[in-house]
Scaffold this motif. Structure first.
Motif, PDB file in Angstrom:
ATOM      1  N   VAL A  79       0.854  -1.192   0.000  1.00  0.00           N
ATOM      2  CA  VAL A  79       0.000   0.000   0.000  1.00  0.00           C
ATOM      3  C   VAL A  79       0.887   1.239   0.000  1.00  0.00           C
ATOM      4  CG1 VAL A  79      -1.763   1.288   1.273  1.00  0.00           C
ATOM      5  CG2 VAL A  79      -1.814  -1.216   1.247  1.00  0.00           C
ATOM      6  N   ASP A  80       0.780   2.045  -1.053  1.00  0.00           N
ATOM      7  CA  ASP A  80       1.546   3.288  -1.098  1.00  0.00           C
ATOM      8  C   ASP A  80       0.749   4.401  -0.421  1.00  0.00           C
ATOM      9  OD1 ASP A  80      -0.394   4.158  -2.932  1.00  0.00           O
ATOM     10  OD2 ASP A  80       0.899   3.861  -4.659  1.00  0.00           O
ATOM     11  N   SER A  81       1.343   5.573  -0.327  1.00  0.00           N
ATOM     12  CA  SER A  81       0.709   6.667   0.424  1.00  0.00           C
ATOM     13  C   SER A  81      -0.612   7.107  -0.202  1.00  0.00           C
ATOM     14  CB  SER A  81       1.664   7.858   0.558  1.00  0.00           C
ATOM     15  OG  SER A  81       2.061   8.322  -0.719  1.00  0.00           O
ATOM     16  N   VAL A 128     -16.494   7.870  10.655  1.00  0.00           N
ATOM     17  CA  VAL A 128     -15.462   8.284  11.606  1.00  0.00           C
ATOM     18  C   VAL A 128     -14.629   9.399  10.987  1.00  0.00           C
ATOM     19  CG1 VAL A 128     -15.326   6.028  12.707  1.00  0.00           C
ATOM     20  CG2 VAL A 128     -13.794   6.564  10.798  1.00  0.00           C
ATOM     21  N   SER A 129     -13.856  10.046  11.821  1.00  0.00           N
ATOM     22  CA  SER A 129     -12.947  11.083  11.353  1.00  0.00           C
ATOM     23  C   SER A 129     -11.521  10.661  11.704  1.00  0.00           C
ATOM     24  CB  SER A 129     -13.281  12.418  12.021  1.00  0.00           C
ATOM     25  OG  SER A 129     -12.351  13.398  11.617  1.00  0.00           O
ATOM     26  N   ILE A 130     -10.649  10.715  10.717  1.00  0.00           N
ATOM     27  CA  ILE A 130      -9.245  10.383  10.937  1.00  0.00           C
ATOM     28  C   ILE A 130      -8.440  11.633  10.606  1.00  0.00           C
ATOM     29  CG2 ILE A 130      -7.336   8.863  10.315  1.00  0.00           C
ATOM     30  CD1 ILE A 130      -9.532   6.845   9.366  1.00  0.00           C
ATOM     31  N   PRO A 131      -8.053  12.388  11.631  1.00  0.00           N
ATOM     32  CA  PRO A 131      -7.346  13.645  11.389  1.00  0.00           C
ATOM     33  C   PRO A 131      -5.945  13.404  10.838  1.00  0.00           C
ATOM     34  CG  PRO A 131      -7.419  13.175  13.733  1.00  0.00           C
ATOM     35  CD  PRO A 131      -8.239  12.119  13.054  1.00  0.00           C
ATOM     36  N   PRO A 171       0.850   9.790  11.266  1.00  0.00           N
ATOM     37  CA  PRO A 171       2.145   9.204  11.633  1.00  0.00           C
ATOM     38  C   PRO A 171       2.038   8.018  12.583  1.00  0.00           C
ATOM     39  CG  PRO A 171       2.254  11.596  11.755  1.00  0.00           C
ATOM     40  CD  PRO A 171       0.806  11.212  11.546  1.00  0.00           C
ATOM     41  N   GLU A 172       0.961   7.934  13.340  1.00  0.00           N
ATOM     42  CA  GLU A 172       0.758   6.842  14.287  1.00  0.00           C
ATOM     43  C   GLU A 172       0.121   5.614  13.636  1.00  0.00           C
ATOM     44  OE1 GLU A 172      -1.656   8.421  17.408  1.00  0.00           O
ATOM     45  OE2 GLU A 172      -0.397  10.190  17.608  1.00  0.00           O
TER      46      GLU A 172
END
Length: 75
Positions: A35-37, A53-56, A61-62
């Motif tokens: 999986v690339d960015s 959901v929200s993924i800020p 990085p985590e």
């Protein structure tokens, strides 16, 4: 929402990116799963849309593994 639901959506997504990673090891990194960015961003948008959901951006990085994503989203 539980880890199984997140894992299922991730596995479904991975089938289109890398069929060999259809049942992902939760400890493997995204690059180990092929999986690339750009694909990762697509996956995150899919999860946000389908799970509500929200993924800020600050969380990215985590989220280096499938397990990290599951912990963040299902947390």
């Amino acid at each position: 929402m539980d880890h199984a639901q997140v894992r299922s959506l991730v596995a479904e997504f991975l089938c289109g990116v890398n069929p060999d990673a259809a049942d992902p090891d939760v400890e493997k990194t995204w690059s180990e799963l092929g999986v690339d960015s750009l694909s990762l961003v697509d996956l995150l948008f899919k999860l946000e849309r389908e799970l509500g959901v929200s993924i800020p951006d600050e969380a990215l990085p985590e989220i280096t593994t499938v397990g990290g994503l599951m912990a963040h989203v299902a947390g």
